[in-house]
Design an enzyme around this catalytic site. Structure first.
Site, PDB file in Angstrom:
ATOM      1  N   TYR A  55      13.168 -34.022 -20.493  1.00 29.06           N
ATOM      2  CA  TYR A  55      11.713 -33.983 -20.380  1.00 29.06           C
ATOM      3  C   TYR A  55      11.263 -34.247 -18.946  1.00 29.06           C
ATOM      4  CZ  TYR A  55      11.732 -39.085 -20.250  1.00 29.06           C
ATOM      5  OH  TYR A  55      11.955 -40.383 -19.888  1.00 29.06           O
TER       6      TYR A  55
ATOM      7  N   HIS B 185     -16.020  -9.381   0.780  1.00 33.27           N
ATOM      8  CA  HIS B 185     -14.978 -10.265   1.295  1.00 33.27           C
ATOM      9  C   HIS B 185     -15.077 -11.668   0.698  1.00 33.27           C
ATOM     10  CE1 HIS B 185     -13.256 -13.058   4.308  1.00 33.27           C
ATOM     11  NE2 HIS B 185     -12.284 -12.164   4.307  1.00 33.27           N
TER      12      HIS B 185
ATOM     13  N   GLU C 273      16.815 -44.906  -9.582  1.00 33.28           N
ATOM     14  CA  GLU C 273      15.964 -44.800  -8.394  1.00 33.28           C
ATOM     15  C   GLU C 273      16.640 -45.370  -7.156  1.00 33.28           C
ATOM     16  OE1 GLU C 273      12.322 -46.977  -9.089  1.00 33.28           O
ATOM     17  OE2 GLU C 273      13.346 -48.386 -10.405  1.00 33.28           O
TER      18      GLU C 273
ATOM     19  N   ARG D 116      -3.102   3.475   8.382  1.00 33.39           N
ATOM     20  CA  ARG D 116      -3.437   2.320   7.548  1.00 33.39           C
ATOM     21  C   ARG D 116      -2.351   1.258   7.580  1.00 33.39           C
ATOM     22  NH1 ARG D 116      -4.749   4.800   1.771  1.00 33.39           N
ATOM     23  NH2 ARG D 116      -5.889   2.829   1.596  1.00 33.39           N
TER      24      ARG D 116
ATOM     25  N   MET E 284      -5.573  -7.039   8.478  1.00 36.94           N
ATOM     26  CA  MET E 284      -5.068  -6.167   9.544  1.00 36.94           C
ATOM     27  C   MET E 284      -5.976  -4.942   9.653  1.00 36.94           C
ATOM     28  SD  MET E 284      -1.048  -6.565   8.916  1.00 36.94           S
ATOM     29  CE  MET E 284      -1.244  -6.266   7.195  1.00 36.94           C
TER      30      MET E 284
ATOM     31  N   ARG F  20       7.997 -49.533 -18.942  1.00 35.88           N
ATOM     32  CA  ARG F  20       8.798 -50.117 -17.871  1.00 35.88           C
ATOM     33  C   ARG F  20       8.466 -51.598 -17.740  1.00 35.88           C
ATOM     34  NH1 ARG F  20       8.057 -47.868 -11.907  1.00 35.88           N
ATOM     35  NH2 ARG F  20       6.157 -49.115 -12.005  1.00 35.88           N
TER      36      ARG F  20
ATOM     37  N   GLY G 102      -7.918  -6.990   4.240  1.00 31.83           N
ATOM     38  CA  GLY G 102      -8.803  -7.004   5.394  1.00 31.83           C
ATOM     39  C   GLY G 102      -8.288  -7.768   6.599  1.00 31.83           C
TER      40      GLY G 102
ATOM     41  N   ARG H 246       3.442 -48.109 -16.765  1.00 28.23           N
ATOM     42  CA  ARG H 246       3.700 -49.187 -15.796  1.00 28.23           C
ATOM     43  C   ARG H 246       2.918 -50.414 -16.219  1.00 28.23           C
ATOM     44  NH1 ARG H 246       2.727 -44.599 -11.522  1.00 28.23           N
ATOM     45  NH2 ARG H 246       1.164 -44.290 -13.123  1.00 28.23           N
TER      46      ARG H 246
ATOM     47  N   ARG I 195      -3.269  -1.703  -6.531  1.00 28.65           N
ATOM     48  CA  ARG I 195      -2.458  -2.930  -6.462  1.00 28.65           C
ATOM     49  C   ARG I 195      -2.871  -3.814  -7.623  1.00 28.65           C
ATOM     50  NH1 ARG I 195      -5.598  -4.750  -1.058  1.00 28.65           N
ATOM     51  NH2 ARG I 195      -7.659  -4.647  -1.946  1.00 28.65           N
TER      52      ARG I 195
ATOM     53  N   GLY J 165      13.338 -41.991 -11.298  1.00 27.23           N
ATOM     54  CA  GLY J 165      12.151 -42.429 -10.573  1.00 27.23           C
ATOM     55  C   GLY J 165      12.235 -41.826  -9.185  1.00 27.23           C
ATOM     56  N   THR J 166      11.743 -40.608  -9.052  1.00 32.33           N
ATOM     57  CA  THR J 166      12.006 -39.873  -7.808  1.00 32.33           C
ATOM     58  C   THR J 166      11.194 -40.373  -6.618  1.00 32.33           C
ATOM     59  OG1 THR J 166      10.527 -38.170  -8.671  1.00 32.33           O
ATOM     60  CG2 THR J 166      12.883 -37.756  -8.851  1.00 32.33           C
ATOM     61  N   ASN J 167      10.138 -41.159  -6.873  1.00 32.93           N
ATOM     62  CA  ASN J 167       9.425 -41.715  -5.716  1.00 32.93           C
ATOM     63  C   ASN J 167      10.330 -42.708  -4.983  1.00 32.93           C
ATOM     64  OD1 ASN J 167       7.301 -40.301  -6.707  1.00 32.93           O
ATOM     65  ND2 ASN J 167       6.213 -42.063  -7.533  1.00 32.93           N
ATOM     66  N   ASP J 168      10.836 -43.687  -5.745  1.00 30.11           N
ATOM     67  CA  ASP J 168      11.722 -44.664  -5.111  1.00 30.11           C
ATOM     68  C   ASP J 168      13.038 -44.023  -4.698  1.00 30.11           C
ATOM     69  OD1 ASP J 168      10.839 -47.333  -4.624  1.00 30.11           O
ATOM     70  OD2 ASP J 168      10.426 -47.489  -6.777  1.00 30.11           O
TER      71      ASP J 168
ATOM     72  N   CYS K 224      10.141 -39.110 -13.966  1.00 28.86           N
ATOM     73  CA  CYS K 224       8.809 -39.692 -14.093  1.00 28.86           C
ATOM     74  C   CYS K 224       8.121 -39.892 -12.747  1.00 28.86           C
ATOM     75  CB  CYS K 224       8.882 -41.017 -14.841  1.00 28.86           C
ATOM     76  SG  CYS K 224       9.804 -42.257 -13.929  1.00 28.86           S
TER      77      CYS K 224
ATOM     78  N   SER L 223      15.721 -42.510 -16.673  1.00 33.58           N
ATOM     79  CA  SER L 223      14.502 -41.868 -16.213  1.00 33.58           C
ATOM     80  C   SER L 223      14.580 -41.825 -14.692  1.00 33.58           C
ATOM     81  CB  SER L 223      13.302 -42.684 -16.676  1.00 33.58           C
ATOM     82  OG  SER L 223      12.124 -42.107 -16.171  1.00 33.58           O
TER      83      SER L 223
ATOM     84  N   LYS M 283       0.830  -1.199   0.000  1.00 27.78           N
ATOM     85  CA  LYS M 283       0.000   0.000   0.000  1.00 27.78           C
ATOM     86  C   LYS M 283       0.871   1.259   0.000  1.00 27.78           C
ATOM     87  CE  LYS M 283      -3.688  -0.434   2.500  1.00 27.78           C
ATOM     88  NZ  LYS M 283      -4.256  -0.629   3.835  1.00 27.78           N
TER      89      LYS M 283
HETATM   90  P1  ADP Z   1      -7.487  -2.265   3.831  1.00 29.48           P
HETATM   91  O1  ADP Z   1      -6.072  -2.666   3.745  1.00 29.48           O
HETATM   92  O2  ADP Z   1      -8.278  -3.112   4.756  1.00 29.48           O
HETATM   93  O3  ADP Z   1      -8.107  -2.081   2.483  1.00 29.48           O
HETATM   94  P2  ADP Z   1      -7.186   0.595   3.948  1.00 29.48           P
HETATM   95  O4  ADP Z   1      -6.026   1.175   4.659  1.00 29.48           O
HETATM   96  O5  ADP Z   1      -7.103   0.559   2.479  1.00 29.48           O
HETATM   97  O6  ADP Z   1      -7.504  -0.825   4.551  1.00 29.48           O
HETATM   98  O7  ADP Z   1      -8.424   1.442   4.382  1.00 29.48           O
HETATM   99  C1  ADP Z   1      -9.713   1.026   4.097  1.00 29.48           C
HETATM  100  C2  ADP Z   1     -10.501   2.153   3.504  1.00 29.48           C
HETATM  101  O8  ADP Z   1     -10.474   3.279   4.338  1.00 29.48           O
HETATM  102  C3  ADP Z   1      -9.976   2.682   2.184  1.00 29.48           C
HETATM  103  O9  ADP Z   1     -10.405   1.905   1.125  1.00 29.48           O
HETATM  104  C4  ADP Z   1     -10.585   4.042   2.145  1.00 29.48           C
HETATM  105  O10 ADP Z   1     -11.909   3.961   1.669  1.00 29.48           O
HETATM  106  C5  ADP Z   1     -10.591   4.429   3.570  1.00 29.48           C
HETATM  107  N1  ADP Z   1      -9.457   5.322   3.812  1.00 29.48           N
HETATM  108  C6  ADP Z   1      -8.202   5.017   4.174  1.00 29.48           C
HETATM  109  N2  ADP Z   1      -7.440   6.124   4.237  1.00 29.48           N
HETATM  110  C7  ADP Z   1      -8.238   7.156   3.900  1.00 29.48           C
HETATM  111  C8  ADP Z   1      -8.032   8.569   3.763  1.00 29.48           C
HETATM  112  N3  ADP Z   1      -6.844   9.117   3.964  1.00 29.48           N
HETATM  113  N4  ADP Z   1      -9.088   9.307   3.399  1.00 29.48           N
HETATM  114  C9  ADP Z   1     -10.286   8.739   3.176  1.00 29.48           C
HETATM  115  N5  ADP Z   1     -10.551   7.444   3.287  1.00 29.48           N
HETATM  116  C10 ADP Z   1      -9.528   6.648   3.640  1.00 29.48           C
HETATM  117 MG    MG Z   2      10.344 -47.315  -8.781  1.00 28.13          MG
HETATM  118 MG    MG Z   3      -7.626  -0.893   1.077  1.00 28.81          MG
END
Ligand code: ADP
Ligand code: MG
Ligand code: MG
Length: 895
Positions: free
Chosen positions: A865, A468, A759, A96, A107, A631, A105, A575, A352, A780-783, A845, A778, A26
């Site tokens: 191969y 989610h 093997e 954040r 943390m 074989r 979501g 086999r 991201r 034979g990595t199991n054996d 194999c 060949s 982030k």
């Molecule tokens: P997560 O990693 O759970 O997505 P974020 O840090 O992205 O958490 O925050 C979740 C939401 O909070 C963001 O999608 C945004 O909508 C809101 N948020 C975070 N920082 C700001 C900010 N500076 N101003 C307005 N909204 C914010």
């Molecule tokens: Mg064998």
């Molecule tokens: Mg976010």
């Protein structure tokens, strides 16, 4: 930049996309967007190392960090014209979390820091909107109360629900300023009641506490589970971004939303997202109100009445769309973005690489090559080989009648059938018992990931495509339907109520169609997907790039046909013992084993010959000129013997022998350690007539198949369990003799290679000597794994999991090749073998032939191969291509 803090904002930034390790995803991409000149509220990111420091020092913030943060805030104050903690022009902040790897979501984040009983009033006056000010304050108290003070969400939710009920409101947005002010009082009250503490009024205290709490959220149980599932090291820690707030809850020209620059489910090149007017933060994903579509196209597709952002705010929409295009071109990948609109002004809050289904990933990669954004090699590297499995998932047979119980949004494709369960715990429990279940929830939360992982599919009655449940299911590659609003979950009675009041109880079977969004009653017939279109294109690019061939392990015509459909370029291991189990054959096999002398054995073998010949003829015809490795008989003979008394009597009757006599013969064949006993080439040396019969069946079949198809199959005969060159010499002598005979009978010589399985450790060490006779190896990595470790694979389950739990080994060596030990033996054998025969063909194999990490190893050792089970062939083709690209990359860097 300081030791602990990197700043961004005002069109520039310290650090950027290259600093993900230090700034977390982030923070790094906020900096990158700021440098690109995109509208990003100014802020700073505290490096991940500070998190590690926090935990190592008994949860305190490192020396020097506070001053750097305060200096960074001063810079933010200059850019915004507001001051943190000031009552006249208060600056509000968000704190954040953001780790190196995306952990959506898992943390915590706290919004609206800096609000207190005074600043809330300034905010009300400044914004000319008291409702907004009190709404922001109550959000802050709730988030701070949960994240920093450790209270349960429910405590606050209950108060809010009561207030809404009392005032007769349905949505949070219905509450007026006075009502929010009332909620604030009740919130502060409940904190005092529960904790005996007053809600902190000092903005600086709020800040340090919030930073500490966000660091601490790295260790919360759901983050720990997520790390375990995704193999994310605990040492990484999370970065923390402190950023100036912008407000999406400032009335009807304000909004907050999330979007993907392309459709994450189908991959279609169309902006795709959801937003909510007059809302803040996670309102969109939390399913508080049903979000609106960003594009008009999206609105029409979802059949929603509510206006799209495209219609409602055309100018902001145009700017937003242009930014999305710019971000895609910059990152050369589909992006997942978060944004907020404050009174008509757009702010970007996150970007991201977007999670996507494999199908979408495939389409995006192929489209981006055609759009000139990425190369074919980059496209090939974009797809995780194991995820191809998703495409090989079954879908519902379109010809069958569907008993639709209800429908929702198609959040993650594929179809699955299972029993209804309503809790994550139950899903986990059912999986342990080997039952297939569908996890049915009103909505899911990060606490549910364990259960989601255990379920075949997920169904929720609330939430959108970015909820989610939807995001996590797509990431896990399991089918998912969300927001099935026409259905109702009754948790008290443990029932799912469908359209028209159809009631299903816990344990009843339903089918989820994640591609159409339908929920169907009972189990439904499924069909396999066609491997054409984008899949075929991408695989063709992979095939152009890879160096190693990909073959399959196939014993039956069905396997061989399936493998050819998946693109196998030959059979790396057939086999033959499997050919002796069916119907009549087992009788002849038992007669052969139990015969008293060579004459008896030859009589029984004569009965087996036609079976083997016709099996091979069919296999060779299917493989049509491709290489096929056969074989010779390998397993200890007792595996074929009758076990129960009834079976013994049957065989005795057929062989015209007294059962007691037969039982004694069986006893005599008993071995203490059959896997190390009379098996492999030891059988062919003890009973050469067996190898003779097999060689004859193979050669005669080759002649017959060549006549049938017009193509001579490339024959390779594999002698198993060799440790001495003399063993191979002996068996090869038998094969060569039979080849000469069959050649003479047919008037033309027969071409074939004779080789051995490597093997046993001795064979690996003496490879240079064995290669004087062997024309191919060949692995034979199991054996080879069994014999290198001295671990019997069949008994490993008794202690390998314990070893893993106690940290003695990381991976099960039977699943992921032991590069250090078994790998070194392979390397030694390859080198020494090629030293005495430069054109020695090398392949693998074992089970490992379909494991991407092991395939990379094989590429680096220079094998010709890999061979794996039919369903893993596409995975192996892609993994081999990626390994080749990686190796070339390394070479060009070092040269
Ligand atoms: P997560 O990693 O759970 O997505 P974020 O840090 O992205 O958490 O925050 C979740 C939401 O909070 C963001 O999608 C945004 O909508 C809101 N948020 C975070 N920082 C700001 C900010 N500076 N101003 C307005 N909204 C914010
Ligand atoms: Mg064998
Ligand atoms: Mg976010």
């Amino acid at each position: 930049m300081g030791e602990w803090v990197y700043r961004f904002g005002g069109g520039k930034a310290e650090g950027g996309a290259a600093d993900v390790e230090r700034l977390g995803g982030k923070g790094a991409h906020l900096a990158e967007m700021a440098s690109l000149g995109l509208p990003v509220p100014p802020g700073l990111t505290i490096v991940c190392d500070a998190c590690t420091h926090y935990f190592n020092s008994g949860r305190s913030l490192p020396e020097g960090l506070k001053q750097e943060v305060l200096d960074g805030i001063t810079a933010m104050e200059e850019l915004t014209g507001r001051v943190y903690g000031d009552t006249a022009r208060p600056l509000l902040l968000s704190v954040r979390s953001g780790a190196r790897a995306s952990m959506p979501g898992m943390m915590d984040t706290v919004l609206n820091l800096g609000l207190n009983d005074e600043t809330v009033r300034t905010l009300a006056v400044d914004s000319e909107d008291p409702r907004f000010a009190w709404d922001s304050y109550r959000r802050f108290i709730q988030m701070y109360g949960c994240v920093v003070m450790g209270l349960d969400h429910e405590v606050f939710e209950e108060i809010l629900e009561d207030e809404k009920a009392k005032a007769g409101h349905e949505y949070d947005t219905d509450l007026c300023a006075a009502e929010w002010q009332e909620v604030v009082q009740l919130y502060k009250h409940v904190i005092e009641e529960e904790l005996g503490e007053i809600f902190p009024q000092d903005p600086h205290l709020q800040l340090w506490k919030a930073i500490g709490a966000v660091f601490a959220s790295w260790m919360n149980p759901r983050a720990a589970t997520f790390r375990m599932l995704h193999r994310i090291p605990e040492e990484w820690g999370t970065a923390v971004s402190v950023q100036a707030m912008v407000f999406g809850n400032l009335g009807s020209s304000s909004a907050t939303g999330v979007a993907f620059t392309r459709n994450p489910s189908t991959g279609e090149n169309a902006l795709y997202g959801e937003f909510l007017v007059n809302a803040q933060g996670e309102d969109v994903v939390a399913g508080i109100r049903t979000p609106q579509s960003i594009t008009e196209e999206g609105r029409l597709a979802s059949g929603s009445e509510k206006p799209s952002m495209e219609k409602l705010m055309p100018q902001v929409f145009a700017e937003f769309r242009a930014i999305c295009t710019r971000l895609e071109a910059h990152y050369r990948d589909m992006q997942d973005v978060e944004f907020t609109i404050e009174r008509g002004k757009l702010w970007m809050l996150q970007t991201r690489s977007g999670k996507r289904t494999t199908k979408a990933g495939m389409k995006i990669a192929v489209d981006m090559v055609e759009e000139g954004l990425i190369t074919k090699e980059q496209a090939v590297c974009r797809i995780e080989p194991p995820s191809l499995d998703q495409l090989l998932h079954p879908t519902i047979d379109p010809r069958v009648e569907r008993h639709v119980l209800g429908s929702g949004l198609p959040a993650s494709p594929g179809a699955a059938t299972g029993e209804i369960v309503f809790t994550a715990e139950e899903a986990v429990h059912a999986e342990e018992e080997g039952r297939k279940v569908i996890l049915v929830r009103i909505e899911t939360s990060p606490e549910d990931i364990h259960g989601m992982n255990a379920a075949e599919a997920i169904l929720t009655t609330r939430g959108g495509m970015t909820s989610h449940a939807a995001v996590v299911a797509r990431g896990m590659g399991i089918p998912c339907v969300v927001g099935a609003g026409s259905m109702r979950v009754d948790l008290r009675n443990e029932t799912l109520i469908g359209v028209g009041g159809v009631t299903l109880h816990r344990g009843e079977v339903i089918t989820i169609d994640g591609s159409s969004g339908q929920v169907l009653r009972g189990a439904v017939p499924m069909i396999q997907p066609a491997l054409s279109g984008d899949f075929a294109k991408l695989m063709a690019w992979a095939d152009e790039t890879r160096r190693m061939a990909v073959r399959t392990n196939a014993d039956t015509p069905q396997d061989a046909r399936a493998a050819r459909d998946f693109g196998a370029e030959g059979i790396g291991l057939c086999r033959t013992e499997h050919m002796f189990f069916e119907g009549e054959r087992i009788h002849a096999m038992r007669e052969m084993i139990l015969a008293e002398d060579e004459k008896g054995r030859r009589a029984a073998l004569a009965k087996l010959l036609p079976y083997q010949r016709s099996d091979f003829t069919e296999l060779f015809s299917i493989m049509h000129g491709l290489p096929v490795t056969i074989r010779l008989l390998d397993p200890p003979l007792h595996e074929f013997l009758p076990k129960t008394e009834a079976e013994i009597e049957d065989v005795a009757r057929a062989m015209n022998m007294p059962p007691a006599f037969l039982a004694r013969r069986i006893d005599a064949l008993h071995e203490f350690n059959p896997m190390l006993g009379l098996r492999g080439c030891r059988l062919a040396i003890s009973y050469p007539e067996i190898a003779e019969m097999q060689a004859r069946a193979i050669f005669e079949a080759a002649v017959a198949a060549a006549k049938r198809t017009g193509e001579a199959v490339e024959l390779e005969i594999l002698v198993p369990l060799v440790s001495l060159r003399a063993e191979l010499d002996y068996v090869k002598g038998v094969i060569d003799r039979v080849a000469a005979e069959v050649g003479a009978e047919n008037g033309s010589p027969i071409a074939y290679l004779a080789g051995t399985m490597i093997e046993l450790p001795r064979a690996a060490l003496r490879a240079h000597v064995i290669a004087e006779t062997a024309e191919f190896f060949s692995f034979g990595t199991n054996d080879l794994t069994q014999t290198t470790f001295g671990i019997s694979r069949d008994d490993a389950a008794a202690f390998i999991p314990t070893y893993q739990r106690k940290g003695i080994i990381e991976h099960d060596p039977f699943i992921s090749l032991d590069f250090d030990g078994v790998g070194e033996l392979i390397q030694i054998a390859a080198e020494r073998g090629r030293r005495s025969r430069s054109d020695l063909k090398l392949g693998i194999c074992g089970e490992h032939g379909g494991d991407p990490d092991s395939i990379r190893f094989c590429e680096n050792v220079g094998l010709d191969y890999v061979s794996c089970s039919p369903f893993r062939v596409p995975i192996a083709r892609l993994a081999a291509a990626q390994a080749a690209i990686e190796r070339q990359g390394k070479r060009s860097v070092s040269s």
